[in-house]
Motif scaffolding. Structure first.
Motif, short mmCIF file in Angstrom:
data_model
loop_
_atom_site.label_atom_id
_atom_site.label_comp_id
_atom_site.label_asym_id
_atom_site.label_seq_id
_atom_site.Cartn_x
_atom_site.Cartn_y
_atom_site.Cartn_z
N ARG A 236 -8.34 13.50 4.88
CA ARG A 236 -8.07 14.27 6.10
C ARG A 236 -8.19 13.40 7.35
NH1 ARG A 236 -8.16 19.75 6.47
NH2 ARG A 236 -8.22 20.64 8.56
N TYR A 264 2.84 21.58 4.21
CA TYR A 264 1.42 21.89 4.00
C TYR A 264 1.32 22.70 2.70
CZ TYR A 264 -3.35 23.31 5.30
OH TYR A 264 -4.71 23.51 5.33
N ASP A 266 -0.64 24.24 -0.85
CA ASP A 266 -1.86 24.77 -1.45
C ASP A 266 -1.53 25.19 -2.88
OD1 ASP A 266 -4.72 26.11 -0.89
OD2 ASP A 266 -3.52 27.50 -2.09
N ARG A 312 -4.57 14.23 0.80
CA ARG A 312 -5.33 15.39 0.34
C ARG A 312 -6.25 15.80 1.49
NH1 ARG A 312 -10.33 15.78 -3.95
NH2 ARG A 312 -10.45 18.05 -4.01
N ASP A 316 -7.86 22.11 -2.76
CA ASP A 316 -6.56 21.99 -3.40
C ASP A 316 -5.44 22.00 -2.38
OD1 ASP A 316 -6.94 24.59 -2.61
OD2 ASP A 316 -6.05 25.50 -4.39
N GLU A 317 -5.74 21.50 -1.18
CA GLU A 317 -4.76 21.44 -0.10
C GLU A 317 -4.25 20.01 0.08
OE1 GLU A 317 -6.52 23.01 3.40
OE2 GLU A 317 -6.60 25.07 2.65
N ASP A 379 -0.32 26.01 8.87
CA ASP A 379 -1.26 26.90 8.20
C ASP A 379 -0.74 28.34 8.20
OD1 ASP A 379 -4.02 27.31 7.06
OD2 ASP A 379 -4.17 28.63 8.79
N LEU A 382 2.06 28.53 5.66
CA LEU A 382 1.52 28.54 4.30
C LEU A 382 1.01 29.94 3.95
CD1 LEU A 382 0.53 27.19 1.71
CD2 LEU A 382 -1.53 26.47 2.95
N LYS A 386 2.28 32.43 0.78
CA LYS A 386 1.41 33.10 -0.18
C LYS A 386 1.61 34.62 -0.12
CE LYS A 386 -2.27 29.81 -1.00
NZ LYS A 386 -2.02 29.84 -2.45
#
Length: 676
Positions: A236, A264, A266, A312, A316-317, A379, A382, A386
């Motif tokens: 990061r 991005y 996941d 990474r 798990d992102e 974000d 993402l 989902k």
């Protein structure tokens, strides 16, 4: 050492010792002229040095450097002989008792620190073996060479000026860092220190410290600090360092597209892998995912100026950063290739694992974009991916994001809005289908928002249920509606009293003592319990057990009417109707809208005929159970007539009235009294 420069050097500090860095190499030079290289300034003439003299005062002649014709060996070089002669004639420092000059010279020669004595003319007078070994030269080969060239002190103006100041005795010390090229080809990082010797010596001491091991250690430590130990990808910290650099104006203005893209990512369901198979298997799966992502990035970068950076970010992102992107299509293609690559099962020690990923895709101009803003957009996107079903990529949508931001703005001020008295109630009449008289009203809350204007319940009730402020808001609505209903009753004593219907969220039943709240409000306002109707949605009422069912039963025992709102769109488990303390069914408007079609010409059934059959059956069932039925969304006289014909009790909709202010309901009651 070669004298070619590898880049500009930072300047030296003239006031105090400073560390400056220089990517450069050194070359042999035997003259005292200006340093070579386009970036080097012209060096002024150094003060001439008189020839060495003997102890008796007579000049010492320089030896010839021509080869000896008899032996074929080279005679001493004039510059070297001159330097040695000067070294021999320099005044020796006072030595402690029992210490000879020869001892000091031996110590200088054996010192592990590379050193050289440099005369005022800038030539090496003598150097120890450690310096010869460091620079890769033969023993004694440095004598007479230009010291500045050996360690690249003339490659930038500031360092060259500071060096001359030390040579002339006008500055105490120079310290700088240089990158030199060793004759065998490897680079060498050194720290050069130049300090004056006592004035009588007419020379300075140049010492060189090898920093290469320290630099290598720092590089290894930085690599460990900036890379993830599980996947070996940039972590990061390094990702945000690269992202910030890519967004700097001077970076994208130099060339390229001036755009930036981000995927991005996941992993869907990765937590289950850790929970069931353990973190060791989870780490191996992450490493396998990282390998596939890297291959996707390499393929995407083939034939382009730069390969996307894979990092990474934690857990798990993962992120794939595309600098100088050519547009949305390029980043979308990268996201699609990632999804395809992850679809193939992973074989880990005999285990065959499958997973998917959700990806938020953002692509925009770098100008005006911040790292924080880009990551927030990614974000959010993402989250959309989902919410839309996982295993897909979703492109950032400014309009959808604006809606989300509006929701966030509303949610942040919702709790305090009640205290600021920003809410108001409007009332929509509930009319008897037989005579058209007003039987009751439904209280509908409105938010007079200072920024967005008047908002209907569908804009904020869901938010209120999410953050729990529905309890406070619901209590206010209930108290205000009961107070208003009692006021109408007192203002129109000759008119039949009308009931007020108030919507109740299921969270009000769970998170508050609804029974106690209703009892207190009825006692405070003086409204009879029979004139209060509480509406709960079918999905909230059906399947109720425990506390909700007990609360509904207590309210019914109190005399309060319980209505199921939007009936027919939820569970529709009719068995519950016999066990719940319900007195009213409110048919969802979707059934009533089907009544717009007329099927009385004897021809083929039009759309909506099935709705009429269903509504008629529901009404008959409700009446057999002792329930009354209210039809919502009645908009035409034809709908009202057909509902009346199949036995519907009350109707609500724009045919009768839109939601209105309390004084309009007072006018309706006055008109009803006059007609009576």
């Amino acid at each position: 050492m070669s004298g070619t420069s590898e880049g500009p050097a930072p300047a030296a500090d003239l006031d105090r010792p400073a560390v400056t860095e220089r990517h450069s190499t050194t070359s042999p030079r035997t003259s005292t002229g200006s340093p070579s290289g386009a970036s080097a300034p012209s060096a002024p003439s150094l003060p001439s040095v008189p020839p060495p003299v003997s102890p008796s005062g007579t000049p010492v002649p320089a030896e010839s450097a021509s080869p000896d014709p008899a032996t074929g060996s080279a005679s001493p070089d004039p510059a070297e002989s001159h330097a040695h002669a000067r070294a021999e004639q320099l005044p020796a420092p006072a030595a402690p008792a029992g210490t000879s000059v020869r001892t000091f010279r031996a110590a200088f020669a054996a010192a592990p620190l590379p050193m050289a004595v440099v005369g005022r003319d800038g030539l090496v007078v003598t150097a120890n073996g450690s310096l010869d070994a460091l620079l890769g030269t033969g023993s004694g080969a440095l004598t007479g060479r230009i010291a500045a060239d050996l360690v690249d002190l003339a490659s930038d103006a500031r360092t060259w000026h500071a060096y001359r100041e030390v040579l002339h005795g006008r500055q105490a010390r120079l310290r700088c860092t240089r990158r030199l090229k060793h004759p065998d080809g490897h680079s060498l990082w050194v720290q050069v220190t130049v300090a004056p010797l006592p004035p009588d010596e007419q020379a300075v001491l140049l010492s060189v410290t090898d920093l290469s091991p320290r630099r290598e250690l720092q590089a290894r430590l930085r690599h460990l600090q900036m890379h993830d130990p599980v996947t070996r990808l940039p972590n990061r910290t390094l990702f945000f360092e690269r992202l910030t650099s890519a967004l700097e104006a001077d970076t994208y203005e130099e060339g390229g597209t001036g755009r930036i893209g981000l995927c991005y990512l996941d992993l869907d369901g990765f937590k289950a892998v850790n929970d069931t198979l353990g973190h060791r298997v989870g780490d191996r799966l992450l490493a396998a995912v990282a390998e596939r992502l890297s291959r996707c990035a390499d393929t995407a970068g083939s034939g382009r100026a730069a390969t996307p950076l894979v990092a990474r970010l934690g857990g798990d992102e993962f992120a794939l950063l595309v600098e100088d992107s050519t547009g949305t299509d390029q980043v979308a293609d990268l996201a699609e290739s990632v999804l395809t690559a992850l679809q193939a099962p992973f074989d880990l020690s005999g285990r065959r694992l499958s997973l998917s990923a959700s990806i938020g895709v953002v692509e925009r101009r770098a100008a005006g974009t911040t790292a924080t803003g880009l990551m927030q957009a990614a974000d959010t996107t993402l989250y959309w991916a989902k919410a839309d079903g996982k295993g897909r990529w979703t492109l950032f949508d400014p309009e959808r994001n604006a809606h989300r931001m509006n929701r966030q703005a509303l949610a942040s001020t919702l709790r305090s809005a009640v205290e600021r008295d920003e809410f108001a109630l409007e009332y929509q009449p509930l009319v008897g289908m037989e005579d058209g008289g007003v039987r009751g009203v439904e209280a509908l809350v409105r938010w007079n928002h200072p920024q967005f204007g008047v908002l209907t319940p569908n804009r904020f009730i869901g938010l209120a249920e999410e953050d729990g402020s529905i309890v406070q808001l619901g209590r206010w609505v209930l108290a205000t509606a009961c107070r208003q209903a009692r006021s109408w009753q007192l203002d129109h004593p000759d008119a039949p009293p009308i009931f007020v219907s108030v919507n109740v969220a299921v969270r009000q039943v769970w998170d508050s003592d609804l029974v106690a709240d209703v009892g207190e409000i009825l006692a405070e306002t003086g409204l009879a319990p029979q004139l209060l109707q509480l509406e709960l949605t079918e999905s909230a009422v059906m399947g109720s057990a425990g506390r909700p069912l007990q609360a509904l039963q207590s309210l019914s025992d109190m005399g309060v009417r319980i209505a199921i709102d939007d009936f027919g769109t939820g569970y529709s488990n009719l068995a519950y109707l016999s066990r719940l303390p319900v007195s009213v069914l409110k048919l969802d408007g979707s059934f009533v809208r089907g009544f717009r079609y007329d099927n009385r010409d004897g021809g083929t059934a039009h759309p909506g005929a099935a709705d009429e059959v269903i509504v008629e059956a529901l009404i008959q069932l409700a009446h057999r159970l002792g329930l009354t039925v209210t039809a919502e969304c009645v908009e035409t006289a034809s709908q009202a007539s057909r509902l009346r014909g199949i036995g519907c009790d009350t109707g609500q909709g724009w045919l009768y009235s839109r939601p209105v202010a309390p004084d309009r309901i007072s006018a309706l009651l006055t008109a009803a009294c006059a007609q009576a």
